[in-house]
Design a protein around this motif. Structure first.
Motif, PDB file in Angstrom:
ATOM      1  N   LYS A 104       0.950  -1.233   0.017  1.00 48.48           N
ATOM      2  CA  LYS A 104      -0.228  -0.087   0.141  1.00 48.48           C
ATOM      3  C   LYS A 104       0.941   1.244  -0.172  1.00 48.48           C
ATOM      4  O   LYS A 104       0.334   2.197  -0.414  1.00 48.48           O
ATOM      5  N   LYS A 105       2.199   1.156   0.264  1.00 44.44           N
ATOM      6  CA  LYS A 105       3.118   2.404   0.243  1.00 44.44           C
ATOM      7  C   LYS A 105       3.765   2.251  -0.905  1.00 44.44           C
ATOM      8  O   LYS A 105       4.061   3.398  -1.523  1.00 44.44           O
ATOM      9  N   VAL A 108       2.645   3.954  -4.085  1.00 44.64           N
ATOM     10  CA  VAL A 108       2.197   5.278  -4.261  1.00 44.64           C
ATOM     11  C   VAL A 108       2.752   6.195  -5.250  1.00 44.64           C
ATOM     12  O   VAL A 108       2.146   6.953  -5.921  1.00 44.64           O
ATOM     13  N   ALA A 128      -4.244   1.393  -1.542  1.00 44.22           N
ATOM     14  CA  ALA A 128      -3.020   1.940  -1.284  1.00 44.22           C
ATOM     15  C   ALA A 128      -3.053   3.448  -0.801  1.00 44.22           C
ATOM     16  O   ALA A 128      -4.248   4.032  -0.677  1.00 44.22           O
ATOM     17  N   ASP A 129      -2.013   3.974  -0.173  1.00 46.60           N
ATOM     18  CA  ASP A 129      -2.147   5.217   0.524  1.00 46.60           C
ATOM     19  C   ASP A 129      -1.980   6.391  -0.524  1.00 46.60           C
ATOM     20  O   ASP A 129      -1.074   7.224  -0.465  1.00 46.60           O
ATOM     21  N   ALA A 130      -2.788   6.038  -1.570  1.00 47.69           N
ATOM     22  CA  ALA A 130      -2.685   7.370  -2.647  1.00 47.69           C
ATOM     23  C   ALA A 130      -4.225   7.666  -3.068  1.00 47.69           C
ATOM     24  O   ALA A 130      -5.053   7.005  -2.550  1.00 47.69           O
ATOM     25  N   GLU A 131      -4.334   8.522  -3.841  1.00 45.70           N
ATOM     26  CA  GLU A 131      -5.628   9.010  -4.467  1.00 45.70           C
ATOM     27  C   GLU A 131      -5.914   7.873  -5.511  1.00 45.70           C
ATOM     28  O   GLU A 131      -5.258   7.552  -6.532  1.00 45.70           O
ATOM     29  N   GLN A 171      -2.847  -3.871   2.154  1.00 43.42           N
ATOM     30  CA  GLN A 171      -4.034  -3.604   2.893  1.00 43.42           C
ATOM     31  C   GLN A 171      -4.841  -4.774   3.319  1.00 43.42           C
ATOM     32  O   GLN A 171      -5.312  -4.832   4.445  1.00 43.42           O
TER      33      GLN A 171
END
Length: 327
Positions: A104-105, A108, A128-131, A171
């Motif tokens: 998930k990182k 990005v 993921a930790d993105a839009e 995730q």
């Protein structure tokens, strides 16, 4: 007539042997015909789960009159390979990407690159930790909590249990692990989690880890296995140690091997997802945004999870979930 599941296993072997990057003549023809082209990038082809996602994507693509490639790394540990696939999709300037992130990182930066190129992304299975537009997936925390409830019921609400997860970076891995652990902590004070181990979704590695766990904890009463590879590996370990049935096992996903272990009583329950809907809805949502600019109403779309046991295995509802393939 329903497609035999052994055919899916054969197809999985064939797909693993094929080049992992999509595109080629089919995509070139689609571009020439001015069709919308989408890149579907999964976590791999290790399990039947991804083939079912592909079936959903193929069904949606046919209905929509679009072209969708489908690709994934050879194993679910190859994060760099998946990043390269997203890079390749950006270079090909596809109209949109449907992505299940292995990390998930780590995904990005390349997802931000896709955004800068004007390529929208819908996530499936794992975010993921993105839009991105939305995540089409199982509510893994809720499903893992249900698995915790069932395992607690099987062992009488007390005793030692172990947990095996595919990874600590995706995730899905994080949510399934924490969903299970949080429910045990909240509701079952007499249950002790002795260890959480990570087998990478690999059958052999997972088997070794569970054999070590059982040998170190001879009074172990239960195990939660957070994906197909973890569950099959744990089942193999319990059979090898002569502990099948005595140590209760609740898994995740629904491969042919898991179903065999369920029928034999080695696995007592499995949380079944709906991968067909992940692919089908994911591609439809992505295409709707591309042609209309309309964003999904929610950033998360739950495709549901069902607890499968020996008692409900033959019910029509479960059979439809297990066998969405028809000629």
């Amino acid at each position: 007539m329903k497609l035999k599941r052994w055919v899916l296993g054969f197809l999985a072997v064939v797909l693993v042997a094929l080049p992992v990057f999509a595109g080629g003549e089919g995509e070139e023809q689609a571009v020439a015909e001015k069709k919308y082209v989408y890149a579907v990038i999964s976590k791999g082809f290790m399990h039947e789960f991804w083939l079912t996602v592909k079936k959903g994507c193929d069904t949606a693509a046919k209905e929509l009159g679009v072209f969708a490639t489908f690709e994934g790394p050879a194993t679910e540990a190859e994060v760099a390979a998946q990043i390269a696939m997203v890079e390749n999709a950006i270079t090909r300037r596809v109209d949109g990407i449907l992505l299940a992130a292995l990390d998930k990182k780590a995904l990005v930066p390349v997802m931000e690159k896709a955004k800068a190129a004007g390529i929208p992304i819908v996530m499936f299975d794992s975010g993921a930790d993105a839009e991105y537009l939305t995540l089409v997936a199982t509510d893994n925390r809720a499903a893992a909590a249900r698995a915790a409830d069932y395992l607690a019921e099987l062992i009488g609400g007390e005793g030692k249990v172990g947990v095996i997860v595919h990874d600590a970076t995706s995730q899905t891995g994080i949510d399934r692990r924490d969903g299970f652990l949080d429910r045990i902590k909240e509701k079952y004070p007499k249950i002790q989690v002795v260890n959480v181990v990570y087998g990478g979704g690999d059958h052999a590695k997972s088997q070794d880890l569970i054999m070590d766990m059982v040998r170190s904890n001879p009074d172990l009463k239960g195990i939660f296995a957070a994906n197909e590879g973890s569950a099959v590996g744990a089942a193999l370990a319990l059979e090898a140690l002569g502990a099948a049935g005595r140590i209760k096992l609740v898994g995740y996903d629904t491969s042919e091997k898991e179903l065999e272990f369920l029928k034999k009583g080695v696995i007592q329950g499995m949380m079944a997802q709906n991968p067909f809907n992940m692919g089908y809805l994911g591609l439809k949502i992505l295409h709707e945004y591309v042609i209309s600019g309309k964003k999904p109403e929610s950033t998360f779309i739950d495709t549901g999870a069902t607890l499968i046991t020996a008692e409900n295995l033959e019910t029509p509802e479960v059979q439809r979930l297990l066998y969405p393939f028809k000629e």
